[in-house]
Design an enzyme around this catalytic site. Sequence first.
Site, PDB file in Angstrom:
ATOM      1  N   ASP A  35       0.829  -1.216   0.000  1.00  0.00           N
ATOM      2  CA  ASP A  35       0.000   0.000   0.000  1.00  0.00           C
ATOM      3  C   ASP A  35       0.856   1.256   0.000  1.00  0.00           C
ATOM      4  OD1 ASP A  35      -2.487  -1.379   0.058  1.00  0.00           O
ATOM      5  OD2 ASP A  35      -2.244  -1.722   2.194  1.00  0.00           O
ATOM      6  N   GLU A 140      -9.581  -1.520   3.708  1.00  0.00           N
ATOM      7  CA  GLU A 140      -9.265  -1.155   5.094  1.00  0.00           C
ATOM      8  C   GLU A 140     -10.189  -0.059   5.605  1.00  0.00           C
ATOM      9  OE1 GLU A 140      -4.442  -2.010   4.940  1.00  0.00           O
ATOM     10  OE2 GLU A 140      -5.236  -0.028   4.452  1.00  0.00           O
TER      11      GLU A 140
END
Length: 256
Positions: A35, A140
């Site tokens: 990420d 997330e």
Amino acid sequence: MDLEKAQNWIIDFIRNETGKAGVNGVVVGISGGIDSALTATLAVKALGKDRVLGIHMPESSLTPAADSEDAKTLADWLGIEYRTIEISGVISAFMAAVPESESADRLTRGNLKARTRMALLYFHANQLNRMVLGTGNKTEILLGYYTKYGDGGVDLEPIGGLYKTEVWELSGRLGIPEPLITKKPSAGLWAGQTDEAELGISYVKVDEVLRMLEEGAEPEKILNNIGISAEQLSSVNRRIERNEHKRKAPPVPELY
């Protein structure tokens, strides 16, 4: 999703938002994971390598050497300025200043580490007149799988519209070093932690669930189509509901 279009949209987003803010560039926490790698890569494409500072913040007793190596590999590949700040001393000083911290559970200690890292990123951002880029993806964010005012306390979330599986796909298209793409995702807040083990479901499956929930699919259809247990679906729904407060500004009472 058209990933080429998404890539260009994100690049324009970073360029436009930093331009409106009048800052000199951005700061990105580089963990050695995918990420942060994708976020830093898109930031370089938007602003140029000279306006992106990558900061790796390992904990000496916990962070795997491979993560530090991968973070350095990414920074070298991008050609960005790169700094390493070891956080063990900061955490130890906090624990020493708060005697009752000795009884803190694993989650509380883990959240302290995430907030310490964010404080370090903002110290540099303030000093350099830059913005802090978050590295949270859509999966997330929807699940609330991050620390409030830790990795969730940022100025911009460039990849916040991409599911985790899309993060992997776009990273491959951009040529990000393979070890960062294939390693098991982990927040690295305690020994042996992995995202998928903690979530109790793979990212591939949870992304399918989240897409179907966004489309308004009934639970029975989700269970039949994806092949997960009722408990796994219930766990995903609980996370979404329980962590809604993370996705909103702090409530203010309406006095007038």
